[in-house]
Write a protein that holds these residues in place. Structure first.
Motif, PDB file in Angstrom:
ATOM      1  N   VAL A  93       0.841  -1.204   0.000  1.00 22.90           N
ATOM      2  CA  VAL A  93       0.000   0.000   0.000  1.00 22.90           C
ATOM      3  C   VAL A  93       0.873   1.249   0.000  1.00 22.90           C
ATOM      4  O   VAL A  93       0.626   2.191  -0.763  1.00 22.90           O
ATOM      5  CB  VAL A  93      -0.944  -0.008   1.227  1.00 22.90           C
ATOM      6  N   LEU A  94       1.910   1.250   0.840  1.00 20.99           N
ATOM      7  CA  LEU A  94       2.758   2.437   0.938  1.00 20.99           C
ATOM      8  C   LEU A  94       3.571   2.677  -0.325  1.00 20.99           C
ATOM      9  O   LEU A  94       3.773   3.831  -0.719  1.00 20.99           O
ATOM     10  CB  LEU A  94       3.674   2.337   2.152  1.00 20.99           C
ATOM     11  N   SER A 100       8.605   4.013  -4.553  1.00 16.60           N
ATOM     12  CA  SER A 100       9.671   3.229  -3.928  1.00 16.60           C
ATOM     13  C   SER A 100      10.655   4.080  -3.138  1.00 16.60           C
ATOM     14  O   SER A 100      11.041   3.719  -2.033  1.00 16.60           O
ATOM     15  CB  SER A 100      10.441   2.441  -4.992  1.00 16.60           C
ATOM     16  N   VAL A 101      11.083   5.188  -3.698  1.00 14.11           N
ATOM     17  CA  VAL A 101      12.102   6.007  -3.038  1.00 14.11           C
ATOM     18  C   VAL A 101      11.584   6.544  -1.706  1.00 14.11           C
ATOM     19  O   VAL A 101      12.248   6.430  -0.668  1.00 14.11           O
ATOM     20  CB  VAL A 101      12.565   7.157  -3.953  1.00 14.11           C
ATOM     21  N   LEU A 106      11.036   6.370   4.206  1.00 13.10           N
ATOM     22  CA  LEU A 106      10.193   6.200   5.388  1.00 13.10           C
ATOM     23  C   LEU A 106      10.623   4.978   6.184  1.00 13.10           C
ATOM     24  O   LEU A 106      10.758   5.033   7.411  1.00 13.10           O
ATOM     25  CB  LEU A 106       8.719   6.076   4.980  1.00 13.10           C
ATOM     26  N   TYR A 107      10.865   3.868   5.502  1.00  9.24           N
ATOM     27  CA  TYR A 107      11.279   2.638   6.169  1.00  9.24           C
ATOM     28  C   TYR A 107      12.608   2.841   6.903  1.00  9.24           C
ATOM     29  O   TYR A 107      12.748   2.496   8.079  1.00  9.24           O
ATOM     30  CB  TYR A 107      11.411   1.507   5.144  1.00  9.24           C
ATOM     31  N   VAL A 111      13.195   2.744  10.966  1.00  7.52           N
ATOM     32  CA  VAL A 111      14.162   1.826  11.577  1.00  7.52           C
ATOM     33  C   VAL A 111      15.165   2.611  12.410  1.00  7.52           C
ATOM     34  O   VAL A 111      15.449   2.261  13.564  1.00  7.52           O
ATOM     35  CB  VAL A 111      14.871   0.991  10.487  1.00  7.52           C
ATOM     36  N   LEU A 112      15.705   3.676  11.848  1.00  4.76           N
ATOM     37  CA  LEU A 112      16.702   4.486  12.546  1.00  4.76           C
ATOM     38  C   LEU A 112      16.128   5.113  13.817  1.00  4.76           C
ATOM     39  O   LEU A 112      16.710   4.992  14.902  1.00  4.76           O
ATOM     40  CB  LEU A 112      17.242   5.568  11.615  1.00  4.76           C
TER      41      LEU A 112
END
Length: 122
Positions: A93-94, A100-101, A106-107, A111-112
């Motif tokens: 969905v995202l 993709s970029v 965001l991913y 995580v960071l």
């Protein structure tokens, strides 16, 4: 010509992410089974998020911890299975909404920031 976000080729980076997570999980299992507990613990010390790693300057741990999963206990397969399913379902969905970029931005930021918050709390 721009690809449509719901086309399989637009989802390919998401599949690479999931494949990387599964690949690291297999490497973890292989290191533990082929080289023993000491090698496995050294691998975890290099890539998991811990005070030991941060004290020794392993700043990459704030990103690499997200690829590691438990390989012990009765339910260790459920951990990676449910994480993978959530990334797959939400990621599809995202990626469609953000591209993709921006999805990987965001991913990576999630995580960071998640690692930083966890480290500060613990």
């Amino acid at each position: 010509m721009r690809e449509q976000p719901n086309q399989p080729s637009a989802q390919r980076p998401l599949y690479w992410l999931l494949g990387s997570i599964v690949g690291v999980f297999i490497v973890q299992i292989l290191i533990g089974n082929l080289f023993g507990k000491n090698a496995y613990n050294s691998f975890l010390a290099l890539f998991s998020l811990s005070s030991y790693g941060v004290e020794h300057g392993y700043i990459w741990n704030f990103l690499t911890y997200s690829f590691l999963h438990s390989t012990e206990g009765a339910f260790f397969l459920f951990h990676i299975l449910f994480n993978g399913l959530m990334i797959f379902w939400l990621g599809r969905v995202l990626v469609q909404l953000l591209g993709s970029v921006r999805f990987f931005t965001l991913y990576g930021l999630a995580v960071l920031l998640g690692g930083i918050v966890w480290f500060l709390i613990i």
